[in-house]
Scaffold this motif. Sequence first.
Motif, mmCIF file in Angstrom:
data_model
loop_
_atom_site.group_PDB
_atom_site.id
_atom_site.type_symbol
_atom_site.label_atom_id
_atom_site.label_comp_id
_atom_site.label_asym_id
_atom_site.label_seq_id
_atom_site.Cartn_x
_atom_site.Cartn_y
_atom_site.Cartn_z
ATOM 1 N N GLN A 132 66.350 33.387 60.785
ATOM 2 C CA GLN A 132 64.812 34.646 59.786
ATOM 3 C C GLN A 132 64.466 34.764 60.713
ATOM 4 O OE1 GLN A 132 65.009 33.111 55.566
ATOM 5 N NE2 GLN A 132 65.253 30.822 56.565
ATOM 6 N N PRO A 133 64.560 36.003 61.549
ATOM 7 C CA PRO A 133 63.305 36.167 62.759
ATOM 8 C C PRO A 133 62.977 37.505 62.651
ATOM 9 C CG PRO A 133 65.720 37.037 63.383
ATOM 10 C CD PRO A 133 65.719 35.920 62.178
ATOM 11 N N TRP A 134 62.813 37.804 61.127
ATOM 12 C CA TRP A 134 62.869 39.003 60.587
ATOM 13 C C TRP A 134 60.479 38.796 60.142
ATOM 14 C CZ3 TRP A 134 67.381 38.117 58.787
ATOM 15 C CH2 TRP A 134 67.768 37.497 57.991
ATOM 16 N N HIS A 135 60.060 39.956 59.889
ATOM 17 C CA HIS A 135 58.900 40.120 59.746
ATOM 18 C C HIS A 135 58.910 41.344 58.711
ATOM 19 C CE1 HIS A 135 55.299 38.769 57.911
ATOM 20 N NE2 HIS A 135 54.157 39.770 58.284
ATOM 21 N N PHE A 136 58.047 41.667 57.746
ATOM 22 C CA PHE A 136 57.664 43.391 56.794
ATOM 23 C C PHE A 136 56.222 43.229 56.651
ATOM 24 C CE2 PHE A 136 62.058 41.743 55.530
ATOM 25 C CZ PHE A 136 62.998 42.035 55.799
ATOM 26 N N ALA A 137 55.513 43.322 57.231
ATOM 27 C CA ALA A 137 54.394 44.112 57.118
ATOM 28 C C ALA A 137 53.714 45.291 56.452
ATOM 29 C CB ALA A 137 53.532 44.103 58.133
ATOM 30 N N VAL A 138 53.931 44.723 55.185
ATOM 31 C CA VAL A 138 53.555 46.421 54.190
ATOM 32 C C VAL A 138 52.259 46.210 54.420
ATOM 33 C CG1 VAL A 138 53.751 47.063 51.981
ATOM 34 C CG2 VAL A 138 54.770 45.208 52.331
ATOM 35 N N VAL A 139 52.668 48.041 54.375
ATOM 36 C CA VAL A 139 51.228 48.598 55.046
ATOM 37 C C VAL A 139 50.210 50.015 53.320
ATOM 38 C CG1 VAL A 139 49.763 49.711 56.582
ATOM 39 C CG2 VAL A 139 50.624 47.977 57.070
ATOM 40 N N THR A 140 49.352 49.594 52.483
ATOM 41 C CA THR A 140 49.444 50.538 51.445
ATOM 42 C C THR A 140 47.973 51.204 51.671
ATOM 43 O OG1 THR A 140 49.066 48.834 49.836
ATOM 44 C CG2 THR A 140 51.117 49.802 50.414
ATOM 45 N N ASN A 141 47.095 49.877 52.345
ATOM 46 C CA ASN A 141 46.002 50.844 52.419
ATOM 47 C C ASN A 141 45.800 52.196 53.546
ATOM 48 O OD1 ASN A 141 43.205 51.426 54.132
ATOM 49 N ND2 ASN A 141 42.917 49.267 53.148
ATOM 50 N N PRO A 142 44.827 53.025 52.701
ATOM 51 C CA PRO A 142 45.238 54.473 53.597
ATOM 52 C C PRO A 142 44.463 54.479 55.017
ATOM 53 C CG PRO A 142 44.285 54.438 51.303
ATOM 54 C CD PRO A 142 44.494 53.152 51.755
ATOM 55 N N ALA A 143 43.533 54.022 55.084
ATOM 56 C CA ALA A 143 42.847 53.797 56.237
ATOM 57 C C ALA A 143 43.862 53.301 57.009
ATOM 58 C CB ALA A 143 41.321 52.960 56.155
#
Length: 288
Positions: A132-143
Motif C-alpha cells: 500500500q505505497p500511496w498517501h492521500f493528503a487532503v487540503v481544505t485550508n484556503p491559505a
Amino acid sequence: MPYVLALIAQVQGILQAVDCATWLLAVFTFAIGLILGRLPQWMKPAQANLTQSEEDHPVSAPRGGNEPKQAWMPLAYTKLPPQEMQDRALEFYHHLNRRRTVRTFSSEPLPPTVLDNILKAAGTAPSGAHTQPWHFAVVTNPAIKSKLRAIVEDEERINYERRMGQDWVEDLERFKTSWNKPYLDLAPAMIVVTRSPYSMDADGNKQVHYYHELSTGIACGMLVAAIHNAGLVTVTSTPLNAGKRIKQLLQRPSHEKVVLLLPVGYPTKDCQVPVLERKPLEAISSQH
C-alpha cells in the motif's frame, strides 16, 4: 616458497582423487537450472548492482525473523446470475462513461465524511505484497490551497514556455488549458497523491514497496472512479517539477513522490466540457 609449492601439490592431488561424478553432477545441475531458469541456492551468484536507483528499487534491511504468520479466512463471495452480471457490468460502464474532467468548480463545501469514504475506497486497491505505497493528503485550508496553486503555477509557466515543447502545448490548446490553474484553490478540497518506494517499520527496518508506481496508479484510477461515484467532479492535474516544493509545504517525507493533484467538488452551473469521443471497444481490446 618451497612450502607453498608443496602445499599446492598436495591440494592438486586431493582434487584429482575426488570422484569425477561429483563434478559431473554439479555441471548437470547447473545446466538444468539454466534451462528452467532456476539455480540451486548455493549456485546463485551474488546480487548484482541495481540497474535503477535505490529511490525506485531500494534494498530492504535484513528482517528480524519474528514476522507474524499471515492469517487467512474464507472469501466473502456471492456468485451472481448471468443476467444480473450482464446488467451490472453494463450499468457500471454507463455510469463511468458519464465521468468528465472538469476545470470550473463551485466553492460549495462538501458533505461530512464523503471524502473519507472516497479515500477508503481508493485504499482498497491492490498493491505489490500488500505494501500500500500511496498517501492521500487532503487540503481544505484556503491559505494552503493558495500556496499550492502558486507553487504549481510557478512551474507550469516554465513548463508551457520552455519544457513542454510546441507540439505538446498545441495539443492542449483545444482544451483551453494553460499554466493558469484557478481551480486549484477554487475547489473546496484538494487531494495530493504521493507514492513511496519504501517505508520504515517500528523497529527501523526498511520495507520495500514493490511496484509502487503501478500500485499507486491503480489506486488513483479507483480514486477518480470513487469521486465520480459520489456525485463529485475532478481533474487529474500533474504537478510537473513542483513535487519537491509541494512536499515541503505539506511536510511530507522526502522519499515520497508527488503523483497527482485532484481538486474535488461540484461543477459550476455554467460548466461546459469539450465534445469528445472515447475509443470503441475494438480499438482498446483484442480477443485471443
